[in-house]
Design an enzyme around this catalytic site. Structure first.
Site, PDB file in Angstrom:
ATOM      1  N   HIS A   1       0.838  -1.200   0.000  1.00  0.00           N
ATOM      2  CA  HIS A   1       0.000   0.000   0.000  1.00  0.00           C
ATOM      3  C   HIS A   1       0.873   1.250   0.000  1.00  0.00           C
ATOM      4  CE1 HIS A   1      -3.448   2.565   1.407  1.00  0.00           C
ATOM      5  NE2 HIS A   1      -2.460   3.234   1.971  1.00  0.00           N
ATOM      6  N   GLU A   2       1.903   1.259   0.834  1.00  0.00           N
ATOM      7  CA  GLU A   2       2.781   2.429   0.911  1.00  0.00           C
ATOM      8  C   GLU A   2       3.620   2.574  -0.363  1.00  0.00           C
ATOM      9  OE1 GLU A   2       2.083   4.407   3.117  1.00  0.00           O
ATOM     10  OE2 GLU A   2       0.914   3.076   4.403  1.00  0.00           O
TER      11      GLU A   2
ATOM     12  N   HIS B   1       1.648   4.377  -2.926  1.00  0.00           N
ATOM     13  CA  HIS B   1       1.654   5.839  -2.803  1.00  0.00           C
ATOM     14  C   HIS B   1       2.865   6.432  -3.522  1.00  0.00           C
ATOM     15  CE1 HIS B   1      -1.759   6.597  -0.294  1.00  0.00           C
ATOM     16  NE2 HIS B   1      -1.321   5.896   0.733  1.00  0.00           N
TER      17      HIS B   1
ATOM     18  N   GLU C   1      -6.207   6.933  -1.029  1.00  0.00           N
ATOM     19  CA  GLU C   1      -6.154   5.739  -0.193  1.00  0.00           C
ATOM     20  C   GLU C   1      -6.792   4.554  -0.916  1.00  0.00           C
ATOM     21  OE1 GLU C   1      -4.495   5.355   2.583  1.00  0.00           O
ATOM     22  OE2 GLU C   1      -3.849   7.444   2.495  1.00  0.00           O
TER      23      GLU C   1
END
EC number: 3.4.24.-
Length: 293
Positions: free
Chosen positions: A138-139, A142, A210
């Site tokens: 997930h990071e 980003h 997100e």
């Protein structure tokens, strides 16, 4: 599923930037029409934006007391991040550890070349390997989406309006020679409106990013269920963290995968993250697509 560019995120970043530009021009037009000497404020805001652009990652690491760790300290963590970065076609980010009982993770950095992916020590005790990998993915997403840079630059107009709101008494004294308190009050009111609009726009973009990072995690790992499990565990654990410990890290909530709220309920419009239920539902739908249902 292969990684595909999230056009929804791209279009939202472009639209947010355009709308903020319009708000910015209207704001400057009102100030100019009132004969307001805003050059010094623009200079200060531009300097703040410059510092935020080049040093925001260092400020985040400093404010969260995150320490950059080497491979010999956390070899498994380094291997997971390196593997995920390779799958995403990115250089390996630096890796940080934040000592906190709040299980969480975040990414920072203005570009993939100087990105940092950080986790709290408690999240590594809370999640199993698959769940931790999903959070790291997930990071990494980003970083891949470059959404941190967009949000940093989009916050410029909000920062300028907030600067006027915070210092309007000083500005009133500075302009006392004109004895035009009505115009100054109008500037203050306009600043509040501009701050509100720009905040709503950037928060809306923050919530969508997100969703995009959740999707990126599912694509990189091929396991959306692992992220669902991780988000559920982290969210559930928040209820058992003392409020004072969550207050210590609330300043970094915009970066966290799950915000650490100390008890004050936020309106959904002002939230930096979408509700957990919506994130889970989106991941479940994506999982069904990946299975061919």
């Amino acid at each position: 599923m292969n990684w595909t560019r999230d056009f929804g995120l791209t279009m939202r970043m472009i639209l947010t930037s355009l709308l903020l530009l319009i708000v910015y021009l209207i704001f400057l037009g009102v100030l100019a029409a009132l004969g307001f000497p805003f050059e010094s404020l623009l200079l200060v805001a531009a300097l703040m934006a410059f510092l935020q652009y080049y040093f925001s990652d260092k400020l985040v690491l400093w404010s969260t007391k995150t320490r950059i760790v080497e491979e010999d300290e956390y070899p498994e963590l380094h291997r997971m991040v390196e593997s995920l970065a390779a799958r995403a076609g990115l250089p390996k980010p630096k890796i940080g550890i934040m000592v906190s009982p709040v299980p969480n993770a975040f990414a920072t950095g203005r570009s993939p070349k100087n990105a940092v992916v950080a986790v709290t020590d408690s999240i590594m005790r809370t999640l199993n390997r698959e769940e931790l990998e999903a959070v790291l993915a997930h990071e990494i997403s980003h970083v891949k989406n470059r959404d941190m840079l967009t949000l940093t630059m989009a916050s410029f107009i909000s920062m300028l309006a907030f600067l006027i709101m915070r210092n309007w008494i000083f500005i009133s004294l500075f302009n006392n020679r004109d004895n035009n308190m009505g115009a100054l009050i109008l500037v203050y009111v306009v600043s509040i409106v501009v701050w509100l609009v720009s905040t709503l726009l950037t928060r809306a973009l923050s919530r969508y990013r997100e969703f995009a990072a959740d999707r990126g995690s599912a694509v990189l790992t091929g396991n959306p269920q692992a992220l669902i499990s991780a988000l559920t565990k982290i969210s559930g654990r928040m209820d058992y963290i003392p409020a004072e410990k969550k207050q210590e890290v609330e300043g970094a909530n915009a970066f966290f995968i799950i915000p650490a709220l100390s008890g004050n309920t936020l309106m959904e419009l002002f939230s930096t993250h979408p509700p957990l239920e919506k994130r889970v539902a989106a991941l479940q739908e994506l999982g069904a697509q990946m299975r061919g249902y």
